[in-house]
Design an enzyme around this catalytic site. Sequence first.
Site, PDB file in Angstrom:
ATOM      1  N   CYS A   2       0.848  -1.186   0.000  1.00 44.01           N
ATOM      2  CA  CYS A   2       0.000   0.000   0.000  1.00 44.01           C
ATOM      3  C   CYS A   2       0.882   1.234   0.000  1.00 44.01           C
ATOM      4  CB  CYS A   2      -0.853   0.018   1.260  1.00 44.01           C
ATOM      5  SG  CYS A   2      -1.764  -1.513   1.498  1.00 44.01           S
ATOM      6  N   ARG A  27       1.478   1.807  -5.860  1.00 42.37           N
ATOM      7  CA  ARG A  27       1.677   0.812  -4.809  1.00 42.37           C
ATOM      8  C   ARG A  27       0.412   0.032  -4.487  1.00 42.37           C
ATOM      9  NH1 ARG A  27       6.337   1.794  -2.076  1.00 42.37           N
ATOM     10  NH2 ARG A  27       5.613   0.555  -0.345  1.00 42.37           N
ATOM     11  N   TRP A  74      -3.640  -1.951  -1.489  1.00 47.84           N
ATOM     12  CA  TRP A  74      -3.612  -3.174  -2.292  1.00 47.84           C
ATOM     13  C   TRP A  74      -3.914  -4.290  -1.313  1.00 47.84           C
ATOM     14  CZ3 TRP A  74      -0.227  -7.549  -2.660  1.00 47.84           C
ATOM     15  CH2 TRP A  74      -0.398  -8.310  -3.826  1.00 47.84           C
ATOM     16  N   ASN A 100       1.117  -0.141   5.920  1.00 45.56           N
ATOM     17  CA  ASN A 100       1.587  -0.838   4.732  1.00 45.56           C
ATOM     18  C   ASN A 100       2.380  -2.042   5.220  1.00 45.56           C
ATOM     19  OD1 ASN A 100       2.692  -1.587   2.231  1.00 45.56           O
ATOM     20  ND2 ASN A 100       4.426  -0.199   2.496  1.00 45.56           N
ATOM     21  N   GLY A 101       1.928  -3.251   4.882  1.00 39.85           N
ATOM     22  CA  GLY A 101       2.644  -4.454   5.320  1.00 39.85           C
ATOM     23  C   GLY A 101       1.660  -5.517   5.778  1.00 39.85           C
ATOM     24  N   GLU A 481      10.562 -12.438 -20.619  1.00 48.19           N
ATOM     25  CA  GLU A 481      10.199 -11.067 -20.282  1.00 48.19           C
ATOM     26  C   GLU A 481       9.148 -10.522 -21.267  1.00 48.19           C
ATOM     27  OE1 GLU A 481      10.236  -9.101 -17.982  1.00 48.19           O
ATOM     28  OE2 GLU A 481      10.139  -7.075 -18.776  1.00 48.19           O
ATOM     29  N   LYS A 485       5.446  -9.272 -20.131  1.00 48.16           N
ATOM     30  CA  LYS A 485       4.902  -7.936 -20.435  1.00 48.16           C
ATOM     31  C   LYS A 485       3.511  -8.074 -21.049  1.00 48.16           C
ATOM     32  CE  LYS A 485       6.802  -5.833 -18.523  1.00 48.16           C
ATOM     33  NZ  LYS A 485       7.964  -6.182 -17.789  1.00 48.16           N
ATOM     34  N   GLU A 488       0.851  -9.418 -18.502  1.00 53.81           N
ATOM     35  CA  GLU A 488       0.666  -8.488 -17.395  1.00 53.81           C
ATOM     36  C   GLU A 488      -0.260  -7.324 -17.745  1.00 53.81           C
ATOM     37  OE1 GLU A 488       4.429  -6.651 -16.415  1.00 53.81           O
ATOM     38  OE2 GLU A 488       3.824  -6.405 -14.334  1.00 53.81           O
ATOM     39  N   HIS A 504       9.878 -30.465 -27.557  1.00 55.95           N
ATOM     40  CA  HIS A 504       9.657 -31.355 -26.405  1.00 55.95           C
ATOM     41  C   HIS A 504       8.265 -31.160 -25.814  1.00 55.95           C
ATOM     42  CE1 HIS A 504      13.773 -32.642 -26.597  1.00 55.95           C
ATOM     43  NE2 HIS A 504      14.148 -31.372 -26.665  1.00 55.95           N
ATOM     44  N   LYS A 603       2.815  -2.046  -8.024  1.00 55.02           N
ATOM     45  CA  LYS A 603       4.181  -1.819  -8.491  1.00 55.02           C
ATOM     46  C   LYS A 603       5.221  -2.525  -7.631  1.00 55.02           C
ATOM     47  CE  LYS A 603       7.391  -0.015 -11.002  1.00 55.02           C
ATOM     48  NZ  LYS A 603       7.634  -0.712 -12.280  1.00 55.02           N
TER      49      LYS A 603
HETATM   50  O1  M6R Z   1      10.926  -3.920  -7.608  1.00 54.19           O
HETATM   51  P1  M6R Z   1      11.353  -5.278  -8.083  1.00 54.19           P
HETATM   52  O2  M6R Z   1      12.214  -5.213  -9.293  1.00 54.19           O
HETATM   53  O3  M6R Z   1      11.967  -6.097  -7.014  1.00 54.19           O
HETATM   54  O4  M6R Z   1       9.996  -5.978  -8.509  1.00 54.19           O
HETATM   55  C1  M6R Z   1       9.968  -7.311  -8.906  1.00 54.19           C
HETATM   56  C2  M6R Z   1       8.676  -7.651  -9.599  1.00 54.19           C
HETATM   57  O5  M6R Z   1       7.595  -7.479  -8.742  1.00 54.19           O
HETATM   58  C3  M6R Z   1       8.462  -6.802 -10.863  1.00 54.19           C
HETATM   59  O6  M6R Z   1       9.530  -6.905 -11.734  1.00 54.19           O
HETATM   60  C4  M6R Z   1       7.175  -7.248 -11.586  1.00 54.19           C
HETATM   61  O7  M6R Z   1       7.324  -8.538 -12.084  1.00 54.19           O
HETATM   62  C5  M6R Z   1       6.848  -6.262 -12.711  1.00 54.19           C
HETATM   63  N1  M6R Z   1       5.495  -5.820 -12.559  1.00 54.19           N
HETATM   64  C6  M6R Z   1       6.965  -6.833 -14.062  1.00 54.19           C
HETATM   65  O8  M6R Z   1       6.706  -5.903 -15.062  1.00 54.19           O
END
Ligand code: M6R
Length: 608
Positions: A2, A27, A74, A100-101, A481, A485, A488, A504, A603
Amino acid sequence: MCGIVGYVGPREATEVLIEGLRRLEYRGYDSAGVAVMNGSGVQVRKAVGRLSALEKVLSGNGIHGGVGIGHTRWATHGVPNEVNSHPHISFDGKLSIIHNGIIENYRELKRELIEQGVTFKSDTDTEVVAHLIAKAFDGDLLHAVNAVLKRLRGAYAFAVCHNDQPDRIVATRMGSPLVIGLGDGENFIASDVPALLKYTRRVVFLEEGQLAEVTREGVKLFDSELKPVALKETTTSLTLDAAEKEGYEHFMLKEIHEQPHALAETIRGRIEGERVDLSELNLDAETLKGVNRIALLACGTSLYSAMVGKYLLERFTRIPTETWSASEFRYADPVIDPGMLVIAVSQSGETADTLEALRIVKAGGARTIAICNVMGSSIPRTVDGTLYTRAGPEIGVASTKAYTTQLAGFVLLAVGIGRMLGRTDEATEAKIVEGLRQLPGQTKALLDEDIVAVKRCAKRYKDVFNFMYIGRHFNYPTAMEGALKLKEISYIHAEGYAGGEMKHGPLALVEGTFPTIAIAPQGRTREKLISNVQEIKARKGVVVMLSTHGDEEARELADYLIEIPACEEELSPILAVIPLQLLAYYTATQLGRDVDKPRNLAKSVTVE
Ligand code: M6R
């Protein structure tokens, strides 16, 4: 995870809180709320959904006062609804708290409070803390908060107000970030610096376990025994502009286009003539000779950069290197020894799993380094040395510039260590350094090109249910990756595979309309990947080829062709991922998705 923000001063607190929350929405954005003190008690407003919903509530039913706390959520405990939104109020109506936590032992504490007759309104772990502090309060909020902290297990950053001391906020942190902003006759708290930038650039990062008492007149810090601690003030170099969209429709697009600059910043001062300069890390050949293995810890996109990092480190240093998802590492009973060099990779520096994995290796005596973007965040403060990526704030949930700058960071690290150990020769180092120097310009050229094939592909394939991405060696992680993307932000299922693995199993998926993105730039595995593409074409699959400019064989094979500039193969993942970021972006915008805030995500993942 959060975002939390707090204000004490002469302005209308709600205005400052909303401004801060807007910068912290990355966040979490399930719900939001504010509590404001105005001498006649606390008033609370909450709304489910984006911050705009809370603003609407406030515009119809405003609250006035100069002391307040705000939260963007969140959800972790309890669904996103108004009751579960923060701030939470204690049983006597006097105390308000944002958090937050996660409080891991909240169930037992809740049971205890219920036995004492406390009635709970929400399903959150935070409400437990509100009641506990209210019970401990005997006229001094700081003492009450500190007494309760001793009973909590888990991670937290809290900000607390009380009607009987209406001039102050008490804040504290353990495992979740918290920064204090220093103003003139006003002071602030926030989860992250951008929330403060409109008002101040003078900041103090709260250390683990510290408490802060924030009033108009000043900020006092205390350790967990309530002994005063000196304030370590710094001036942040972040600017508000850097946290704005600057005319782009989305932060993600802005951040994609910032990559030339971000890469130049990452490299700046770290290449000198034909050499890599890693002096900031205080590594020396003697220490490095004692390293028998390297372990890379990361999550999500950072994990994929670590996968490239493994190939780079092994190529240039010849030290065996393993890559770990930090969330797996924690529970895998890992073998740790003092000869181990651990590199944690994280954009935010706050990812809970990475941080915890790091603490485990530290306890085992390993030497630690971070590749991180956020200065002063928890991971850099835990390790022995940090290579900051200097990409600037990344606001879009989908990581873009953080990834390419992490890759550049790995190149620097691998070549630098390789040379210190005498395992990378000068000519190789010079070649890679020259490649790094060209990267910002090449990235800019690629972005300026307006890659037509990417937009055509996005339009044509936005309605498919599945996508396959394949690559090999340095670009196998690029495939992972690229797929991450797409899924996501567009919510289309996508998988990243090593090209050689197709036969395979996954080849069974291929038929007339099934799209595969084949990442095949120049390099030693290009031909092998071309063979994998032939196998797909033989089954009538659609292939989007991502290859180096002028590759005629790729042109002939491709249904769609995306070209990147020629570069050293070790640097190719940096250029190859850019069209894939754009493909995900354009697909998601075609589908009308909320690109910067995809559903169910946030994030920084500061909870386990
Ligand atoms: O802040 P960080 O790089 O440690 O975050 C890791 C992941 O949560 C972050 O890369 C996440 O997978 C992204 N949303 C991907 O785009």
